[in-house]
Design an enzyme around this catalytic site. Structure first.
Site, PDB file in Angstrom:
ATOM      1  N   ASN A  22      -7.858   4.149 -52.880  1.00 24.96           N
ATOM      2  CA  ASN A  22      -9.334   4.082 -52.431  1.00 24.96           C
ATOM      3  C   ASN A  22      -9.979   5.128 -53.605  1.00 24.96           C
ATOM      4  O   ASN A  22      -9.769   6.500 -53.323  1.00 24.96           O
ATOM      5  CB  ASN A  22     -10.546   5.393 -51.388  1.00 24.96           C
ATOM      6  CG  ASN A  22     -11.620   4.784 -50.947  1.00 24.96           C
ATOM      7  OD1 ASN A  22     -12.302   4.601 -52.575  1.00 24.96           O
ATOM      8  ND2 ASN A  22     -12.544   5.870 -50.991  1.00 24.96           N
ATOM      9  N   LYS A  78     -11.880   5.503 -55.891  1.00 21.04           N
ATOM     10  CA  LYS A  78     -13.905   6.431 -55.555  1.00 21.04           C
ATOM     11  C   LYS A  78     -14.483   6.426 -56.786  1.00 21.04           C
ATOM     12  O   LYS A  78     -13.328   5.438 -57.161  1.00 21.04           O
ATOM     13  CB  LYS A  78     -13.616   7.845 -54.578  1.00 21.04           C
ATOM     14  CG  LYS A  78     -13.004   7.886 -53.832  1.00 21.04           C
ATOM     15  CD  LYS A  78     -12.928   9.344 -53.213  1.00 21.04           C
ATOM     16  CE  LYS A  78     -12.194  10.248 -52.356  1.00 21.04           C
ATOM     17  NZ  LYS A  78     -12.781  11.064 -51.504  1.00 21.04           N
ATOM     18  N   HIS A  91     -17.323   4.285 -45.332  1.00 25.34           N
ATOM     19  CA  HIS A  91     -16.777   5.176 -45.464  1.00 25.34           C
ATOM     20  C   HIS A  91     -17.465   7.079 -45.022  1.00 25.34           C
ATOM     21  O   HIS A  91     -18.545   6.478 -45.376  1.00 25.34           O
ATOM     22  CB  HIS A  91     -16.133   5.411 -47.545  1.00 25.34           C
ATOM     23  CG  HIS A  91     -15.486   6.780 -47.250  1.00 25.34           C
ATOM     24  ND1 HIS A  91     -15.652   7.741 -47.904  1.00 25.34           N
ATOM     25  CD2 HIS A  91     -13.763   6.573 -48.039  1.00 25.34           C
ATOM     26  CE1 HIS A  91     -14.769   8.655 -48.183  1.00 25.34           C
ATOM     27  NE2 HIS A  91     -13.555   7.761 -47.857  1.00 25.34           N
ATOM     28  N   GLU A  99     -18.362   8.995 -47.017  1.00 22.91           N
ATOM     29  CA  GLU A  99     -18.819   9.454 -48.387  1.00 22.91           C
ATOM     30  C   GLU A  99     -20.097   8.391 -48.337  1.00 22.91           C
ATOM     31  O   GLU A  99     -21.650   9.219 -48.835  1.00 22.91           O
ATOM     32  CB  GLU A  99     -18.247   9.350 -49.482  1.00 22.91           C
ATOM     33  CG  GLU A  99     -17.599  10.761 -49.719  1.00 22.91           C
ATOM     34  CD  GLU A  99     -15.836  10.599 -50.063  1.00 22.91           C
ATOM     35  OE1 GLU A  99     -15.822   9.536 -51.403  1.00 22.91           O
ATOM     36  OE2 GLU A  99     -15.402  11.163 -50.242  1.00 22.91           O
ATOM     37  N   GLU A 133     -10.353   8.954 -40.742  1.00 23.19           N
ATOM     38  CA  GLU A 133     -10.321   9.589 -41.172  1.00 23.19           C
ATOM     39  C   GLU A 133     -11.338  10.546 -41.045  1.00 23.19           C
ATOM     40  O   GLU A 133     -12.616  10.663 -40.892  1.00 23.19           O
ATOM     41  CB  GLU A 133     -10.973   9.156 -43.046  1.00 23.19           C
ATOM     42  CG  GLU A 133     -10.487   7.542 -43.325  1.00 23.19           C
ATOM     43  CD  GLU A 133     -10.576   7.903 -44.754  1.00 23.19           C
ATOM     44  OE1 GLU A 133      -9.653   7.728 -45.725  1.00 23.19           O
ATOM     45  OE2 GLU A 133     -12.068   7.661 -44.923  1.00 23.19           O
ATOM     46  N   GLY A 170     -10.339  15.320 -49.155  1.00 28.39           N
ATOM     47  CA  GLY A 170     -10.659  15.631 -50.107  1.00 28.39           C
ATOM     48  C   GLY A 170     -10.770  17.055 -49.888  1.00 28.39           C
ATOM     49  O   GLY A 170     -11.010  18.184 -51.510  1.00 28.39           O
ATOM     50  N   SER A 191      -6.246  13.348 -47.119  1.00 29.71           N
ATOM     51  CA  SER A 191      -5.690  14.453 -47.784  1.00 29.71           C
ATOM     52  C   SER A 191      -4.013  13.809 -47.239  1.00 29.71           C
ATOM     53  O   SER A 191      -2.818  14.649 -47.851  1.00 29.71           O
ATOM     54  CB  SER A 191      -5.644  16.132 -47.202  1.00 29.71           C
ATOM     55  OG  SER A 191      -6.822  15.970 -47.815  1.00 29.71           O
TER      56      SER A 191
HETATM   57  C1  PEP Z   1     -10.222   8.996 -48.833  1.00 27.68           C
HETATM   58  O1  PEP Z   1     -11.847   8.679 -49.353  1.00 27.68           O
HETATM   59  O2  PEP Z   1     -10.854   7.337 -48.169  1.00 27.68           O
HETATM   60  C2  PEP Z   1      -9.485   9.369 -48.641  1.00 27.68           C
HETATM   61  C3  PEP Z   1      -8.640   9.901 -47.888  1.00 27.68           C
HETATM   62  O3  PEP Z   1      -9.636  10.719 -49.565  1.00 27.68           O
HETATM   63  P1  PEP Z   1      -8.350  12.017 -50.084  1.00 27.68           P
HETATM   64  O4  PEP Z   1      -6.624  11.072 -49.471  1.00 27.68           O
HETATM   65  O5  PEP Z   1      -8.418  12.384 -51.104  1.00 27.68           O
HETATM   66  O6  PEP Z   1      -8.732  12.974 -48.779  1.00 27.68           O
END
Ligand code: PEP
Length: 253
Positions: free
Chosen positions: A9, A11, A95, A97, A167, A173, A212
């Site tokens: 992803n 982003k 997601h 976000e 998630e 992040g 992460s």
């Molecule tokens: C994501 O944006 O779905 C995500 C898991 O980000 P990160 O791996 O940076 O935590």
């Protein structure tokens, strides 16, 4: 479906030059990986570029969001129909976000999920709890609510053509990853919840972990019985990290 899937992803990152360099490094390393699938979900303006670079490689592509309506008077929005036009296989839906920054409700997420299915895209439905929710002991209730909104709109059978990504919001992040045990417990809960509606669909459902994931923790996470790969944010912007994470999803020889 089952088997492992690793999806990047990106982003809101990248530009024409950096995307090209990233994909050119990834293609020769990831394409020969057998037994695990991979994909990148990229910003809308780069879909044409990514389609051109990835067509014929072993890496699929997709988008990070879509409109809950089909083509029409929705200024600034991008429809499922348009994503299909660019050869997308996947689209991320719900997601955290999108939910927290853009105010997407469970109802809107459910409509977006059904739009993706309508045109044959595979929605990657994101679910997960915040830190406050985890500390309040309501993780399962939150995830059940997010899942039930989609099942209520599209029916449990729709999950035969979908992927779920667990998630935890506190892990996205932040550099804080759920332990394999913590993640496995929630993945097993998701599978049980789907099994209550249809056991065969639950057994075949890919449930990815996101939050992460790095090359250093992917193998342990992907080794848990109900973790079928990962949704990778930050680390998907680094070719070496992403390639190493994809290798962790390969079945043991
Ligand atoms: C994501 O944006 O779905 C995500 C898991 O980000 P990160 O791996 O940076 O935590």
């Amino acid at each position: 479906m089952r088997g492992k899937l690793v999806t990047g992803n990106w982003k809101m990152n990248g530009n024409l030059a950096s995307n090209q360099a990233l994909l050119q490094a990834m293609i020769p390393a990831i394409s020969p990986i057998s037994g695990a699938k991979s994909a990148v979900c990229v910003p809308f303006p780069y879909l044409a570029q990514v389609e051109q670079l990835l067509r014929g490689s072993g890496i699929a592509w997709g988008a990070q969001d879509l409109c809950q309506f089909d083509n029409g008077p929705y200024t600034g929005a991008v429809s499922a129909t348009m994503l299909a036009d660019f050869g997308c296989r996947y689209v991320i839906v719900g997601h955290s976000e999108r939910r927290s920054v853009f105010g997407e409700s469970d109802g809107v997420v459910a409509l977006k999920f059904s739009q993706a299915l309508r045109v044959g895209l595979i929605p990657i439905l994101c679910v997960g709890e915040t830190l406050d929710e985890r500390e309040a002991g309501v993780t399962e209730a939150v995830i059940a609510r997010q899942l039930d909104a989609v099942i209520g709109q599209s029916g449990v059978a729709a999950l035969a053509d979908a992927v779920i990504a667990y998630e935890p919001v506190w892990a996205i992040g932040t550099g804080k990853t759920a332990t394999p045990g913590e993640a496995q417990a929630v993945h097993a809960f998701i599978r049980r919840r789907v099994a209550a509606g249809d056991e065969a669909i639950a057994a075949g459902l890919q449930i990815l972990y996101g939050g992460s994931v790095r090359a250093g923790n992917a193998a342990q996470l992907f080794g848990a019985p109900d973790i079928d790969g990962g949704l990778i944010g930050g680390a998907s912007l680094n070719a070496d990290e992403f390639i190493a994470i994809c290798r962790c999803a390969q079945p043991a020889a």
